[in-house]
Structures are given as structure tokens and as C-alpha cells.
Design a protein around this motif. Structure first.
Motif, PDB file in Angstrom:
ATOM      1  N   ILE A 163      17.636 -11.716  39.195  1.00  0.00           N
ATOM      2  CA  ILE A 163      16.864 -11.529  37.938  1.00  0.00           C
ATOM      3  C   ILE A 163      16.639 -12.558  37.050  1.00  0.00           C
ATOM      4  O   ILE A 163      15.630 -12.908  36.481  1.00  0.00           O
ATOM      5  CB  ILE A 163      17.754 -10.571  37.235  1.00  0.00           C
ATOM      6  N   SER A 164      17.544 -13.578  37.250  1.00  0.00           N
ATOM      7  CA  SER A 164      17.401 -15.066  36.494  1.00  0.00           C
ATOM      8  C   SER A 164      15.986 -15.562  36.800  1.00  0.00           C
ATOM      9  O   SER A 164      15.323 -16.009  36.169  1.00  0.00           O
ATOM     10  CB  SER A 164      18.789 -15.792  36.876  1.00  0.00           C
ATOM     11  N   ASP A 165      15.878 -15.769  38.240  1.00  0.00           N
ATOM     12  CA  ASP A 165      14.633 -16.251  38.825  1.00  0.00           C
ATOM     13  C   ASP A 165      13.600 -15.520  38.230  1.00  0.00           C
ATOM     14  O   ASP A 165      12.481 -16.344  37.959  1.00  0.00           O
ATOM     15  CB  ASP A 165      14.802 -16.020  40.401  1.00  0.00           C
ATOM     16  N   ARG A 166      13.452 -14.134  38.274  1.00  0.00           N
ATOM     17  CA  ARG A 166      12.331 -13.539  37.957  1.00  0.00           C
ATOM     18  C   ARG A 166      12.149 -13.830  36.451  1.00  0.00           C
ATOM     19  O   ARG A 166      10.864 -13.778  35.974  1.00  0.00           O
ATOM     20  CB  ARG A 166      12.639 -11.915  38.096  1.00  0.00           C
ATOM     21  N   HIS A 167      12.834 -13.872  35.441  1.00  0.00           N
ATOM     22  CA  HIS A 167      12.816 -14.200  34.116  1.00  0.00           C
ATOM     23  C   HIS A 167      12.457 -15.808  33.848  1.00  0.00           C
ATOM     24  O   HIS A 167      12.104 -15.960  32.749  1.00  0.00           O
ATOM     25  CB  HIS A 167      13.820 -13.728  33.223  1.00  0.00           C
ATOM     26  N   GLY A 168      12.798 -16.492  34.899  1.00  0.00           N
ATOM     27  CA  GLY A 168      12.654 -18.021  34.608  1.00  0.00           C
ATOM     28  C   GLY A 168      13.789 -18.317  33.832  1.00  0.00           C
ATOM     29  O   GLY A 168      13.517 -19.509  33.067  1.00  0.00           O
ATOM     30  N   TRP A 169      14.789 -17.949  33.598  1.00  0.00           N
ATOM     31  CA  TRP A 169      15.904 -18.202  32.964  1.00  0.00           C
ATOM     32  C   TRP A 169      16.807 -19.503  33.352  1.00  0.00           C
ATOM     33  O   TRP A 169      16.702 -19.808  34.603  1.00  0.00           O
ATOM     34  CB  TRP A 169      17.111 -17.258  32.756  1.00  0.00           C
ATOM     35  N   ASP A 170      17.400 -20.375  32.532  1.00  0.00           N
ATOM     36  CA  ASP A 170      18.264 -21.550  32.945  1.00  0.00           C
ATOM     37  C   ASP A 170      19.538 -20.799  33.038  1.00  0.00           C
ATOM     38  O   ASP A 170      20.243 -21.165  31.923  1.00  0.00           O
ATOM     39  CB  ASP A 170      18.058 -22.325  31.735  1.00  0.00           C
ATOM     40  N   LEU A 171      19.749 -20.439  34.391  1.00  0.00           N
ATOM     41  CA  LEU A 171      21.304 -19.662  34.330  1.00  0.00           C
ATOM     42  C   LEU A 171      21.759 -19.851  35.627  1.00  0.00           C
ATOM     43  O   LEU A 171      21.014 -19.898  36.672  1.00  0.00           O
ATOM     44  CB  LEU A 171      20.970 -18.081  34.140  1.00  0.00           C
ATOM     45  N   GLY A 211      32.503 -10.953  23.032  1.00  0.00           N
ATOM     46  CA  GLY A 211      31.327 -11.957  23.315  1.00  0.00           C
ATOM     47  C   GLY A 211      30.477 -11.648  22.142  1.00  0.00           C
ATOM     48  O   GLY A 211      30.161 -10.745  21.472  1.00  0.00           O
ATOM     49  N   ASP A 212      29.751 -12.515  21.752  1.00  0.00           N
ATOM     50  CA  ASP A 212      28.514 -12.434  20.749  1.00  0.00           C
ATOM     51  C   ASP A 212      27.144 -12.540  21.344  1.00  0.00           C
ATOM     52  O   ASP A 212      26.938 -13.181  22.126  1.00  0.00           O
ATOM     53  CB  ASP A 212      28.579 -13.977  19.945  1.00  0.00           C
ATOM     54  N   PRO A 213      26.655 -11.370  20.997  1.00  0.00           N
ATOM     55  CA  PRO A 213      25.566 -10.908  21.375  1.00  0.00           C
ATOM     56  C   PRO A 213      24.346 -11.920  21.104  1.00  0.00           C
ATOM     57  O   PRO A 213      23.344 -12.098  22.307  1.00  0.00           O
ATOM     58  CB  PRO A 213      25.077  -9.512  20.724  1.00  0.00           C
ATOM     59  N   ASP A 214      24.553 -13.011  20.379  1.00  0.00           N
ATOM     60  CA  ASP A 214      23.485 -13.801  20.108  1.00  0.00           C
ATOM     61  C   ASP A 214      23.757 -15.149  20.766  1.00  0.00           C
ATOM     62  O   ASP A 214      22.837 -16.106  20.829  1.00  0.00           O
ATOM     63  CB  ASP A 214      23.325 -14.124  18.668  1.00  0.00           C
ATOM     64  N   ALA A 215      24.961 -15.316  21.284  1.00  0.00           N
ATOM     65  CA  ALA A 215      25.417 -16.593  22.038  1.00  0.00           C
ATOM     66  C   ALA A 215      24.638 -16.767  23.272  1.00  0.00           C
ATOM     67  O   ALA A 215      24.280 -15.930  24.010  1.00  0.00           O
ATOM     68  CB  ALA A 215      26.770 -16.405  22.291  1.00  0.00           C
ATOM     69  N   GLN A 216      24.199 -18.199  23.704  1.00  0.00           N
ATOM     70  CA  GLN A 216      23.544 -18.577  24.649  1.00  0.00           C
ATOM     71  C   GLN A 216      24.396 -18.508  26.008  1.00  0.00           C
ATOM     72  O   GLN A 216      25.468 -18.689  25.991  1.00  0.00           O
ATOM     73  CB  GLN A 216      22.745 -19.705  24.528  1.00  0.00           C
ATOM     74  N   VAL A 217      23.803 -18.186  27.261  1.00  0.00           N
ATOM     75  CA  VAL A 217      24.515 -17.924  28.413  1.00  0.00           C
ATOM     76  C   VAL A 217      23.832 -18.749  29.395  1.00  0.00           C
ATOM     77  O   VAL A 217      22.738 -18.557  29.943  1.00  0.00           O
ATOM     78  CB  VAL A 217      24.730 -16.585  28.757  1.00  0.00           C
ATOM     79  N   SER A 218      24.572 -19.873  29.773  1.00  0.00           N
ATOM     80  CA  SER A 218      23.778 -20.752  30.866  1.00  0.00           C
ATOM     81  C   SER A 218      24.601 -20.672  32.325  1.00  0.00           C
ATOM     82  O   SER A 218      24.223 -21.118  33.365  1.00  0.00           O
ATOM     83  CB  SER A 218      23.726 -22.151  30.498  1.00  0.00           C
ATOM     84  N   ARG A 219      25.780 -20.026  32.126  1.00  0.00           N
ATOM     85  CA  ARG A 219      26.648 -20.076  33.226  1.00  0.00           C
ATOM     86  C   ARG A 219      27.348 -18.837  33.505  1.00  0.00           C
ATOM     87  O   ARG A 219      28.266 -18.432  32.218  1.00  0.00           O
ATOM     88  CB  ARG A 219      27.605 -21.419  33.426  1.00  0.00           C
ATOM     89  N   SER A 263      11.658 -28.686  34.525  1.00  0.00           N
ATOM     90  CA  SER A 263      11.262 -27.680  33.814  1.00  0.00           C
ATOM     91  C   SER A 263      12.146 -26.936  32.269  1.00  0.00           C
ATOM     92  O   SER A 263      13.331 -27.155  32.709  1.00  0.00           O
ATOM     93  CB  SER A 263      10.947 -26.412  34.529  1.00  0.00           C
ATOM     94  N   LEU A 264      11.500 -26.635  31.380  1.00  0.00           N
ATOM     95  CA  LEU A 264      12.326 -26.200  30.309  1.00  0.00           C
ATOM     96  C   LEU A 264      12.370 -24.682  30.329  1.00  0.00           C
ATOM     97  O   LEU A 264      11.743 -24.198  29.567  1.00  0.00           O
ATOM     98  CB  LEU A 264      11.725 -26.678  28.964  1.00  0.00           C
ATOM     99  N   ALA A 265      13.288 -24.538  31.193  1.00  0.00           N
ATOM    100  CA  ALA A 265      13.544 -22.906  31.407  1.00  0.00           C
ATOM    101  C   ALA A 265      14.250 -22.367  30.106  1.00  0.00           C
ATOM    102  O   ALA A 265      14.965 -23.105  29.658  1.00  0.00           O
ATOM    103  CB  ALA A 265      14.091 -22.636  32.505  1.00  0.00           C
ATOM    104  N   PRO A 266      13.840 -21.091  29.535  1.00  0.00           N
ATOM    105  CA  PRO A 266      14.918 -20.754  28.567  1.00  0.00           C
ATOM    106  C   PRO A 266      16.215 -20.126  28.879  1.00  0.00           C
ATOM    107  O   PRO A 266      16.365 -19.782  30.258  1.00  0.00           O
ATOM    108  CB  PRO A 266      14.159 -19.379  28.245  1.00  0.00           C
TER     109      PRO A 266
END
Length: 296
Positions: free
Chosen positions: A266-274, A44-52, A10-13
Motif C-alpha cells: 500500500i505504501s508503495d502504491r501511494h508513494g509514501w515515505d514509510l 495515537g494522534d490522527p494528525d501525527a506523521q508516521v514514517s516507521r 525523492s521527496l515522498a510524502p
């Protein structure tokens, strides 16, 4: 840990740092921190992506290096990096070197300290969970919480009584190992049915502990005079109070597991790729322990 609810392929955000920080601030609102505390996002940059994300107690160099090796974009620690402020982040200083390491590798640092101590669930809930004792109520309730669940420390009950010696042995077995081990004060054969616990330094809470009428108090960093006075205060006209003194790091490390589980949910609830991780690095500053009178 990870978001097991997502389907393979799945292409989770991937969330932005600002989104993850908003979720953490909802768990531990920064306005609930003590005025002297330094919580929130350090870099930290607020716009940076966080996957881990990596959770740890202390923002020390070993943890920063671990975050780099893990490939984390966010490090969340319980203890602040700059509790008393600073005028420089030069890499010639050990704290500045942590900042340089994190920024160089695009890793944000976020701190939840006293706002996590008093949260529901908070640091002392995690400590009680590690000891497998039932939380009854806060030791020092938060007057702004109508539900009566937030506050500093926790009053707990054991499922069945233990001697102070047995309860200390349980703490030694179930808390993360540290060089200090577990120290006790009081009659080792006294029965323990109710316990006050407070993650981190707790000898400022003796008045609340005595008022609670518990059999024992488990915390960290107990100093000679407060501990001596607490033991003497309970003799002979009052019920004896057993003291169980653990390493500061060991009493707060269980919170990392609890906090990581909260973010994972929370990540599961939002469907995040985290992906969420907990450091196993022991950052307690003490490295060895030699009992008095032991041979060299």
C-alpha cells in the motif's frame, strides 16, 4: 521491509496516522471483528506523521520498548491490549505502563484481532503459507462473503502426502521457535493429505473440522478434554483425525510478516515515505520445556 519502488532522493510524502489507519481498516474492517473483541486504535494522534511501523503479536512491554528503540510512530499488534476494558491506565499496572511508554514517545497502537483472523488473506492464510500448504477454502466461511474466501480457519491440501509424524516435523521446522514445540495426538504413521489450520486457540472448531473430513488439524492451545474427545470421536468408525498443537504465538506470528507486506505494498502504491518492520521478539509466555521423565 521498505518502499523499494521510490527513487533515491525523492521527496515522498510522509503519511499521517489517520491515512495509515484508513489503509489498515480497509485490510481488516473493524466491523468484521467479533462483538466481544477490542480492535482499532488504542492511542495515537490522527494528525501525527508516521514514517516507521512495527508489527508484533503482543502489545507487551518488550514490544513497546522495541518500538521506542526502532523509532516507530505506530505499533500494530494482533492481540488487544485491553480486551476486557479497564478503568485506569495508571503506569503502576503493566498494561498502563505500556500505554505510558507509547504515548511518551509519540507511538500509536492499533489492533487487528478477529477482523484479521477472518480476512482474505487472514491469519490462517499466513499460517498455511508458513507451512507451505495450499489453501482450498475457509474452515468456517463468512456468510457475508459471496466470494467464499473469508472466514475462520482454512482447509488446506499438501502437495504430497506426509505421515502425521512428518507433518508435525515440518511444523516444528517452519513455524517460529517456541518453548512448547509441537505436540501431536493420533497415529504418528497415519497419512496426511488434507489439513485444517487455525491460528490461535482452535479447540472450539472441532465440529467444523470433523465436518470437513480432513486428515489433521493444526492449531494452538488444545485442551485435554476437547482433544481427547476429538481423538476418541474418530475411532473406530470414522477416519482418524491427527491433532497438531503448536504454541499460540507461533501460529500467529507469520501473520505479522503477511500484514507488513500488505502495508508495504500500500505504501508503495501511494508513494509514501514509510518503513515497515516485523518484530522478531518472542513474546510466547512459556520460556522452557522439559520432556516428562527427562533427567534434571
Amino acid at each position: 521491509m521498505g518502499c523499494g519502488a521510490r527513487q533515491a532522493g525523492s521527496l515522498a510524502p510522509v503519511p499521517r496516522l489517520s491515512e495509515v489507519i484508513a489503509a489498515l481498516d480497509a485490510l481488516w474492517p473493524p466491523e468484521r471483528a467479533e462483538q466481544w473483541d477490542a480492535v482499532g486504535t488504542v492511542c495515537g494522534d490522527p494528525d501525527a506523521q508516521v514514517s516507521r511501523v512495527l508489527f508484533a503479536v503482543d502489545p507487551v512491554q518488550e514490544i513497546a520498548d522495541e518500538a521506542v528503540k526502532l523509532g516507530a510512530e505506530l505499533l500494530v499488534t494482533h492481540h488487544p491490549l485491553y480486551l476486557r476494558g479497564t478503568t485506569t491506565v495508571a503506569a503502576s499496572h503493566f498494561k498502563g505502563r505500556v500505554v505510558h511508554t507509547l504515548i511518551k514517545h509519540d507511538i500509536a497502537l492499533h489492533v487487528a484481532h478477529t477482523n484479521a483472523d477472518t480476512a482474505d488473506p487472514g491469519v490462517s492464510d499466513a499460517l498455511a503459507g508458513a507451512l507451505d500448504i495450499r489453501v482450498v477454502r475457509p474452515l468456517v466461511p463468512d456468510p457475508t462473503d459471496p466470494a467464499g474466501r473469508r472466514g475462520l480457519g482454512r482447509i488446506c491440501e499438501l502437495d504430497h502426502p506426509l505421515t502425521l509424524r512428518e507433518f508435525a516435523a515440518r511444523a516444528a521446522e517452519r513455524l517460529p521457535a517456541a518453548a512448547q514445540g509441537i505436540r501431536t495426538a493420533g497415529d504418528p504413521e497415519a497419512m496426511v493429505r488434507t489439513v485444517a489450520v487455525s491460528g490461535g486457540s482452535g479447540d472450539s472448531l472441532f465440529d467444523a473440522v470433523r465436518a470437513a473430513g480432513v486428515d489433521a488439524f493444526l492449531t494452538a492451545d488444545l485442551r485435554h478434554h476437547p482433544a481427547s474427545e476429538a481423538v476418541q470421536h474418530s475411532l473406530p468408525q470414522h477416519a482418524p483425525l491427527g491433532l497438531v498443537d503448536a504454541a499460540h504465538w507461533a501460529t500467529e506470528q507469520p501473520w505479522c510478516q503477511q500484514a507488513a507486506a500488505q502495508l508495504d505494498e500500500i505504501s508503495d502504491r501511494h508513494g509514501w515515505d514509510l518503513r515497515v518492520h516485523v518484530s522478531k521478539t518472542v513474546t510466547d509466555p512459556w520460556s522452557t520445556h522439559h520432556p516428562s521423565g527427562a533427567p534434571n
